[in-house]
Design a protein around this motif. Structure first.
Motif, PDB file in Angstrom:
ATOM      1  N   ILE A  24      69.778  51.831  24.660  1.00  0.00           N
ATOM      2  CA  ILE A  24      69.731  52.844  25.714  1.00  0.00           C
ATOM      3  C   ILE A  24      70.866  52.580  26.698  1.00  0.00           C
ATOM      4  N   LEU A  25      71.554  53.638  27.107  1.00  0.00           N
ATOM      5  CA  LEU A  25      72.594  53.522  28.124  1.00  0.00           C
ATOM      6  C   LEU A  25      72.058  54.064  29.441  1.00  0.00           C
ATOM      7  N   VAL A  26      72.040  53.182  30.465  1.00  0.00           N
ATOM      8  CA  VAL A  26      71.583  53.569  31.807  1.00  0.00           C
ATOM      9  C   VAL A  26      72.811  53.736  32.690  1.00  0.00           C
ATOM     10  N   GLU A  44      61.193  47.165  24.721  1.00  0.00           N
ATOM     11  CA  GLU A  44      61.306  48.063  23.572  1.00  0.00           C
ATOM     12  C   GLU A  44      62.742  48.460  23.233  1.00  0.00           C
ATOM     13  N   TYR A  45      63.649  48.316  24.197  1.00  0.00           N
ATOM     14  CA  TYR A  45      65.024  48.785  23.977  1.00  0.00           C
ATOM     15  C   TYR A  45      66.031  47.777  24.512  1.00  0.00           C
ATOM     16  N   GLU A  46      67.191  47.768  23.876  1.00  0.00           N
ATOM     17  CA  GLU A  46      68.325  47.038  24.418  1.00  0.00           C
ATOM     18  C   GLU A  46      69.064  47.979  25.358  1.00  0.00           C
ATOM     19  N   THR A  47      69.324  47.531  26.569  1.00  0.00           N
ATOM     20  CA  THR A  47      69.934  48.418  27.561  1.00  0.00           C
ATOM     21  C   THR A  47      71.382  48.042  27.835  1.00  0.00           C
ATOM     22  N   GLU A  48      72.241  49.072  27.852  1.00  0.00           N
ATOM     23  CA  GLU A  48      73.617  48.960  28.306  1.00  0.00           C
ATOM     24  C   GLU A  48      73.681  49.580  29.701  1.00  0.00           C
ATOM     25  N   MET A  49      74.535  49.033  30.570  1.00  0.00           N
ATOM     26  CA  MET A  49      74.608  49.506  31.946  1.00  0.00           C
ATOM     27  C   MET A  49      75.992  50.082  32.253  1.00  0.00           C
ATOM     28  N   ALA A  50      76.001  51.143  33.071  1.00  0.00           N
ATOM     29  CA  ALA A  50      77.249  51.699  33.592  1.00  0.00           C
ATOM     30  C   ALA A  50      76.991  52.123  35.037  1.00  0.00           C
ATOM     31  N   GLU A  51      77.923  51.735  35.924  1.00  0.00           N
ATOM     32  CA  GLU A  51      77.701  52.003  37.348  1.00  0.00           C
ATOM     33  C   GLU A  51      78.370  53.287  37.821  1.00  0.00           C
ATOM     34  N   ASP A  52      79.137  53.953  36.957  1.00  0.00           N
ATOM     35  CA  ASP A  52      79.696  55.251  37.314  1.00  0.00           C
ATOM     36  C   ASP A  52      80.016  56.026  36.031  1.00  0.00           C
TER      37      ASP A  52
END
Length: 376
Positions: A24-26, A44-52
């Motif tokens: 998941i991309l947050v 349940e999910y592997e999360t990727e992060m983006a701040e903008d």
């Protein structure tokens, strides 16, 4: 309402077990929101992060095919959420990824714009654990099912293409085979024999009753591709002997009559000729098909007179009225044309038309009978 507090130093249980997790991309400029969503989804999910927005597009470029959902804030610096969403939908690799908008409250115009761009749902702040997890789960499961269905369709298309290629190769072999060409000559001879006898009956009727029992004759010989496909579908061996033994519609003739009683009179007279044998009869006039199709089908064994012998060949003869022939040609277009809008409604309309045609055929026949009686 459950408010989430970020946890640190905990390893994900699924990661410990070595389970491959969906990604998941947050995308949110608030670090607190990103961490809250990571903590909520990490089981349940592997999360990727983006701040903008710009960072989000970079992440998608790096691992787009692995992303199963995007959680996207709308108000961000550099590139806002709507711009990111538009770019996601324009990209062939990411256009189908489900997007859930992270929001407080937005106006109707903004929400409508989001749905126009194909978002799956909204996740409202403050986050409620069960709602967030269920909405993400529903979006991801739908995305996975859609991908699986598309993959099955691609596999089926590949299988059909392989089968088509095999049929084409078999058809080409048939064309080059002397026994096959000899068989096709025999079927053409059978068609000419039937046409000649029908024309003799037509001439006799014209002389005796001052009218013709049929309006026109159409004939066709199955193509090698069609023959190959039918043998393949029915599981018969691919041989000339198999064609002769198992296929009864290689040679086909369609007789177009003006009235239903002409169909039965002509079919009876023709099939009762001494050297013609009726193999099978299917009466779709008295017993129409569910779609409304009406026609009389006869499989006839017809003699052909060759230089050294007489052979009997099967010929399929279809009798139908002018109106039903027109109906059948339209129905045929619907059957073999893909992506027809309102196909279900068209099928119902065709059924209604077929029933109306039957009534019209018999009404016209009755009018003709009255005219004939008045002449007498």
């Amino acid at each position: 309402m459950q408010y989430l507090v970020p946890r640190s130093g905990e390893e994900n249980a699924a990661q410990k077990k070595g389970i491959i997790m969906q990604k998941i991309l947050v995308v949110d400029d608030s670090e607190l929101n990103r961490e809250l969503l990571r903590e909520l989804l990490e089981d349940e999910y592997e999360t990727e992060m983006a701040e903008d927005g710009e960072q989000a597009l970079q992440k998608l470029q790096e691992c787009g095919p692995k992303i199963h959902a995007i959680l996207l804030d709308l108000i961000m610096p550099k590139l806002d959420g709507l711009s990111v969403l538009a770019r996601v939908r324009e990209n062939e690799q990411t256009k189908d990824i489900p997007v859930l908008i992270i929001s407080s409250e937005y106006g109707v115009e903004i929400e409508n714009r989001c749905f126009e761009l194909g978002i799956s749902d909204f996740i409202h702040r403050p986050f409620e654990r069960s709602i967030v997890k269920n909405r993400v789960k529903n979006a991801v499961e739908l995305f996975v099912c859609r991908n699986q269905l598309e993959q099955k369709i691609k596999e089926q298309e590949a299988t059909l293409n392989r089968q088509y290629q095999i049929i084409q190769e078999q058809a080409e072999k048939l064309r080059e085979a002397k026994p096959f060409n000899a068989l096709m000559t025999e079927y053409r001879s059978a068609i000419m024999e039937v046409e000649t006898r029908l024309n003799v009956l037509n001439a006799e009727f014209s002389q005796e009753y001052n009218r013709n029992p049929f309006e026109s004759i159409k004939s066709r010989l199955k193509s090698p591709e069609s023959i190959s496909e039918k043998l393949e579908r029915k599981g018969y061996p691919f041989t000339v002997e198999s064609i002769r033994e198992h296929l009864t519609d290689v040679a086909g003739i369609r007789v177009i009559c003006s009235f239903p009683d002409d169909i039965y009179r002509l079919a009876r007279l023709f099939s009762q000729q001494g050297d013609i044998h009726l193999v099978r009869e299917k009466d779709y006039i008295k017993n129409p098909k569910p779609n409304g199709y009406r026609s009389l089908h006869l499989i006839l064994s017809v003699p052909i007179f060759l230089s050294r012998e007489v052979k009997y060949m099967n010929v399929e003869v279809q009798f139908r009225t002018i109106a039903m022939d027109f109906w059948a040609s339209l129905e045929h277009k619907l059957k073999y044309k893909k992506d027809v809008d309102d196909a279900g409604e068209i099928v119902q309309q065709l059924k209604f038309c077929a029933d109306s045609i039957e009534q019209l055929d018999y009404q016209m026949q009755e009018i003709r009978n009255k005219i004939d009686r008045s002449r007498g």
